[in-house]
Write an enzyme that holds these catalytic residues in place. Structure first.
Site, mmCIF file in Angstrom:
data_model
loop_
_atom_site.group_PDB
_atom_site.id
_atom_site.type_symbol
_atom_site.label_atom_id
_atom_site.label_comp_id
_atom_site.label_asym_id
_atom_site.label_seq_id
_atom_site.Cartn_x
_atom_site.Cartn_y
_atom_site.Cartn_z
ATOM 1 N N SER A 182 0.772 -1.203 0.221
ATOM 2 C CA SER A 182 -0.109 -0.080 0.168
ATOM 3 C C SER A 182 1.037 1.366 0.097
ATOM 4 O O SER A 182 0.548 2.431 -0.400
ATOM 5 C CB SER A 182 -0.990 0.039 1.103
ATOM 6 N N HIS A 210 -5.505 -4.640 -2.054
ATOM 7 C CA HIS A 210 -5.300 -3.262 -2.989
ATOM 8 C C HIS A 210 -5.561 -3.746 -4.578
ATOM 9 O O HIS A 210 -5.171 -2.579 -5.236
ATOM 10 C CB HIS A 210 -4.245 -2.584 -2.760
ATOM 11 N N LYS A 241 -12.371 -1.771 -0.513
ATOM 12 C CA LYS A 241 -11.729 -0.995 -1.227
ATOM 13 C C LYS A 241 -12.387 -0.887 -2.687
ATOM 14 O O LYS A 241 -13.186 -0.285 -2.651
ATOM 15 C CB LYS A 241 -10.043 -1.472 -1.340
HETATM 16 C C1 PLP Z 1 -6.861 -2.543 3.699
HETATM 17 C C2 PLP Z 1 -6.255 -3.862 3.812
HETATM 18 C C3 PLP Z 1 -6.634 -4.956 4.728
HETATM 19 C C4 PLP Z 1 -7.575 -4.616 5.780
HETATM 20 O O1 PLP Z 1 -9.174 -4.886 5.146
HETATM 21 P P1 PLP Z 1 -10.559 -4.736 5.672
HETATM 22 O O2 PLP Z 1 -11.265 -5.681 4.958
HETATM 23 O O3 PLP Z 1 -10.648 -3.229 5.706
HETATM 24 O O4 PLP Z 1 -10.116 -5.191 7.149
HETATM 25 C C5 PLP Z 1 -5.844 -6.046 4.865
HETATM 26 N N1 PLP Z 1 -4.778 -6.310 4.185
HETATM 27 C C6 PLP Z 1 -4.146 -5.396 3.137
HETATM 28 C C7 PLP Z 1 -3.107 -5.699 2.630
HETATM 29 C C8 PLP Z 1 -4.924 -4.109 3.245
HETATM 30 O O5 PLP Z 1 -4.487 -3.048 2.412
#
Ligand code: PLP
Length: 394
Positions: A182, A210, A241
């Site tokens: 990220s 992502h 996301k």
């Molecule tokens: C955003 C993210 C998460 C968390 O996802 P949620 O569904 O909001 O718990 C987990 N792993 C990665 C790599 C992320 O970027």
């Protein structure tokens, strides 16, 4: 007895404010979208994970309303007692198809999907080999498991091979990596990882949060992008996301592994069924995106336009192939201050500095969306350039 905790918290919070790690939450007074309202003022939004630009749309609002009308507000149960509806099974099938796996299991969040994965499959006789820059939820998930823990240098295949050699006597080994990281938007070398895993008889787990709906020709994520569909054993992903943006998640995996998760995964078994609004709307969206490739097309056009224009204006942009676009500044204070200055100019971006990113790698992170117009992108570049000049960056 709160009196004993209070001074500790006060001291910790004061220290966080002094060293710049204290988090202030800006409050949106509007839905999430390309434009948002904060403090009565409108901003162009370049820091949401809503890569397809869907989270604040009427399309998703309608889909979730219809799902609630059809399936009710919620289940008030876990899946194995009386919390599985037709729509949950349909969504699991749709996810498995999207990810190119045999089956998929729904979770309330990707954090929970990760927490419910390693401890279910891997014990003291096994080893987990994890990229050093993996997401916090993977790090915590690995800690929850009693398996031996090994960390390999970020995307360093020679180091991964060393770790695979060092663990050859374990019953099972699993390589764990983010699909897309990220902070840099860099993509895990899944082809090399799968080849090494095959050579050393190890399993592969990726967290594709992502990349779901973003990477790959049909939005299947980094396995599709890297040409390794069918070779990754566990894929965790999120609907929070690009795929709608509200929440909800899944683990896509092999048939027996999914069956085993439904029987043994604690964050699945002992937590409420995914809510109907998210379940129904996610199912709708996966189907909708099949016949609407224009969202991903626009996302990549916008990403290219922004990257090209920023480079042309003298900024240092990473070469990663993802709408996460870090503008590298190096200087800690400059990155944070520039983020604030851009905000004052109506461009919502965030400056990241140590310890969120390594020392000397401070940056302003920009996230491009399919909802941005060409004019939005041009305006952001214009503001970056004028603010960048003030800061002596360009
Ligand atoms: C955003 C993210 C998460 C968390 O996802 P949620 O569904 O909001 O718990 C987990 N792993 C990665 C790599 C992320 O970027």
């Amino acid at each position: 007895m709160y009196g004993s905790l209070k001074p500790i918290l006060e001291a910790e919070l004061k220290a966080a404010k002094e060293n710049g790690t204290y988090k202030v939450e800006r409050v949106l007074e509007s839905p999430q979208g390309r434009e948002i309202t904060v403090g009565g003022k409108k901003y162009l939004n370049f820091c949401a994970n809503s890569y397809l630009g869907l989270s604040g749309t009427e399309l998703m609002e309608k889909a979730s309303e219809e799902a609630v009308k059809k399936w009710g507000y919620g289940l008030a149960s876990v899946r194995f007692i009386c919390g599985t509806q037709t729509v949950h099974k349909e969504l699991e099938r749709a996810v498995a198809e999207l990810e190119g796996t045999e089956d998929a299991v729904l979770y309330s969040s990707c954090f929970m999907a990760n927490l419910g994965l390693f401890q279910t499959f891997f014990g003291p006789e096994d080893a987990i080999i994890s990229d050093e820059l993996n997401h916090a939820s993977i790090i915590d998930a690995v800690r929850l498991s009693k398996a031996e823990r090994h960390v390999f240098k970020h995307m360093d295949m020679a180091d991964l091979e060393e770790k695979l050699k060092a663990t050859k006597d374990k019953r099972l080994r699993v390589v764990a990596t983010d699909g897309v990281f990220s902070m840099d938007g860099d993509i895990a070398p899944l082809k090399d990882i799968c080849d090494l895993a095959e050579k050393y008889n190890a399993l592969v787990m990726i967290d594709d949060a992502h990349a779901n709906g973003v990477m790959g020709k049909s939005g299947g994520g980094t396995p599709e992008h890297c040409g390794v569909v069918g070779r990754v054993d566990f894929i965790t992903g999120t609907f929070g996301k690009a795929l709608g943006g509200a929440g909800g998640a899944f683990t896509a995996t092999r048939k027996e592994a999914a069956d085993y998760l439904r029987n043994r995964s604690r964050t699945y078994l002992f937590s409420n069924s995914l809510d109907t609004a998210v379940t129904g709307a996610s199912l709708f969206l996966i189907g909708y995106l099949k016949s609407h490739p224009e969202y991903r097309k626009r996302l990549w056009e916008n990403t290219k336009l922004f990257r090209d224009l920023m480079k042309k204006n003298g900024f240092t942009v990473s070469d990663a192939q993802h709408p996460i676009t870090p503008i590298m500044l190096g200087d800690e204070k400059k990155a944070v201050e520039m983020g604030k200055a851009l905000f004052d100019e109506g461009i919502y971006v965030i400056g990241f500095a140590y310890p969120v990113v390594p020392k000397g790698k401070a940056r302003v992170r920009v996230q491009i969306s399919a909802a941005h117009t060409k004019e939005d992108i041009e305006k952001a570049v214009e503001k970056f350039t004028s603010v960048g000049k003030k800061f002596g960056v360009v």
